[in-house]
Structures are given as structure tokens and as C-alpha cells.
Design a protein around this motif. Structure first.
Motif, short mmCIF file in Angstrom:
data_model
loop_
_atom_site.label_atom_id
_atom_site.label_comp_id
_atom_site.label_asym_id
_atom_site.label_seq_id
_atom_site.Cartn_x
_atom_site.Cartn_y
_atom_site.Cartn_z
N ILE A 165 -6.38 2.40 -11.39
CA ILE A 165 -5.83 2.97 -10.15
C ILE A 165 -6.61 2.44 -8.95
CG2 ILE A 165 -5.51 5.11 -8.86
CD1 ILE A 165 -4.95 6.46 -11.59
N ILE A 166 -7.93 2.36 -9.10
CA ILE A 166 -8.76 1.82 -8.00
C ILE A 166 -8.39 0.36 -7.74
CG2 ILE A 166 -11.12 1.19 -7.35
CD1 ILE A 166 -12.05 3.72 -8.82
N GLY A 167 -8.19 -0.41 -8.82
CA GLY A 167 -7.79 -1.82 -8.66
C GLY A 167 -6.46 -1.95 -7.94
N PHE A 168 -5.52 -1.09 -8.29
CA PHE A 168 -4.22 -1.12 -7.62
C PHE A 168 -4.36 -0.79 -6.13
CE2 PHE A 168 -0.35 0.99 -6.15
CZ PHE A 168 0.56 -0.04 -6.34
N VAL A 169 -5.18 0.21 -5.82
CA VAL A 169 -5.38 0.59 -4.42
C VAL A 169 -6.05 -0.55 -3.65
CG1 VAL A 169 -6.67 2.17 -2.92
CG2 VAL A 169 -5.42 3.07 -4.87
N VAL A 170 -6.99 -1.26 -4.28
CA VAL A 170 -7.64 -2.42 -3.63
C VAL A 170 -6.60 -3.51 -3.36
CG1 VAL A 170 -9.33 -4.27 -3.97
CG2 VAL A 170 -9.93 -1.91 -4.53
N MET A 171 -5.72 -3.77 -4.33
CA MET A 171 -4.66 -4.77 -4.13
C MET A 171 -3.74 -4.37 -2.98
SD MET A 171 -3.61 -5.63 -8.08
CE MET A 171 -2.00 -6.14 -7.60
N LEU A 172 -3.37 -3.12 -2.94
CA LEU A 172 -2.51 -2.62 -1.88
C LEU A 172 -3.20 -2.75 -0.53
CD1 LEU A 172 0.17 -1.23 -1.18
CD2 LEU A 172 -0.99 0.96 -1.48
N GLY A 173 -4.48 -2.44 -0.48
CA GLY A 173 -5.24 -2.58 0.76
C GLY A 173 -5.30 -4.02 1.24
N GLY A 174 -5.45 -4.96 0.32
CA GLY A 174 -5.46 -6.38 0.69
C GLY A 174 -4.13 -6.82 1.27
N ILE A 182 -8.98 -10.22 -1.32
CA ILE A 182 -9.01 -8.79 -1.67
C ILE A 182 -7.96 -8.48 -2.73
CG2 ILE A 182 -8.62 -6.46 -0.76
CD1 ILE A 182 -9.79 -7.48 1.91
N VAL A 183 -6.77 -9.06 -2.60
CA VAL A 183 -5.71 -8.83 -3.59
C VAL A 183 -6.14 -9.36 -4.96
CG1 VAL A 183 -3.37 -9.52 -4.27
CG2 VAL A 183 -3.81 -8.76 -1.95
N VAL A 184 -6.74 -10.55 -5.00
CA VAL A 184 -7.19 -11.12 -6.27
C VAL A 184 -8.31 -10.28 -6.87
CG1 VAL A 184 -8.33 -13.14 -7.29
CG2 VAL A 184 -6.39 -13.45 -5.75
N ALA A 185 -9.21 -9.79 -6.03
CA ALA A 185 -10.29 -8.92 -6.52
C ALA A 185 -9.69 -7.64 -7.12
CB ALA A 185 -11.26 -8.59 -5.39
N GLY A 186 -8.72 -7.06 -6.45
CA GLY A 186 -8.05 -5.87 -6.99
C GLY A 186 -7.35 -6.15 -8.30
N LEU A 187 -6.75 -7.33 -8.40
CA LEU A 187 -6.09 -7.72 -9.65
C LEU A 187 -7.12 -7.86 -10.77
CD1 LEU A 187 -3.42 -8.52 -10.99
CD2 LEU A 187 -3.88 -10.87 -10.32
#
Length: 123
Positions: A67-76, A46-51
Motif C-alpha cells: 500500500i505504501i508503494g502504491f501511494v509513493v507511485m501515486l505521489g510521483g 519516484i514512480v519507479v521507486a514506488g513500483l
């Protein structure tokens, strides 16, 4: 240096007594969380996908996607570290009566040992 059986029993009894008297303090001595391998792999994915989303957002100059990518990384990252504790410290005392009888017997044995020592010293 290894502990003798008697010392191990005494240490276990002291730990149990600490858990009964001050559970918050005893909890602070618990081992550090261990993350399961499944949770770690999925969280890293999930972190790599957000990155990847974040890099794509920079490449196409779309800040809202970044911003969405950062939120996905944070969620991972949160997913990795918010899992259940993987280490248990041993059996918990379930009944209050059982805990109080253990404390009483422990204290009675300590009192008996103290009196025996005092008698042996001739006081």
C-alpha cells in the motif's frame, strides 16, 4: 496560408477582447500544460521507486508495504502533472482602464470601417 499583418492584428485584438469579456472561456482555449524535464525525471524516479517497493512487498508478502508503494507511485504521478504551466499565452492586461480603452478603440475602428463600407456602396 499565412495571414496578412492586418488580419494578424485583428485576430490579436479579438483574442484580447475575448480574454477581457470571458476569461473562463479564453482559459479553456489555452495550450495544454507542458511538463518540465526536471519535473518529469524526478516524478518518474519516484514512480519507479514506488513500483520497486510494491514488488518487494509482493515478494515478501507484506500487504501494508504494498500500500505504501502504491501511494509513493501515486505521489510521483501527481508530482509530474501538478507543476506550473510551462507555456504563457502572451502579455496579460494589467489595468482595467487600459483594457476598456482598448475595447473602445477597437469598437470605434470597427464602427468607422462599417460606415466607410456603407458609404462606398452608396447606401
Amino acid at each position: 496560408m499565412a495571414l496578412s499583418e492586418y488580419e494578424q492584428k485583428m485576430l490579436e485584438q479579438l483574442e484580447e477582447q475575448l480574454r477581457d469579456e470571458d476569461p473562463k472561456l479564453a482559459e479553456s482555449f489555452q495550450p495544454v500544460r507542458q511538463v518540465s524535464l526536471k519535473r518529469l525525471v524526478l516524478g518518474l524516479f519516484i514512480v519507479v521507486a514506488g513500483l520497486g517497493i510494491l514488488v518487494a512487498a509482493v515478494a515478501f508478502s507484506m500487504s501494508w508495504v504494498g500500500i505504501i508503494g502504491f501511494v509513493v507511485m501515486l505521489g510521483g504521478a501527481l508530482y509530474i502533472f501538478s507543476g506550473p504551466i510551462g507555456v504563457s499565452s502572451g502579455p496579460k492586461v494589467s489595468a482595467g482602464a487600459q483594457a476598456s480603452s482598448t475595447k473602445e478603440s477597437f469598437m470605434a475602428r470597427q464602427q468607422e470601417m462599417w460606415e466607410r463600407r456603407r458609404d462606398q456602396d452608396g447606401r
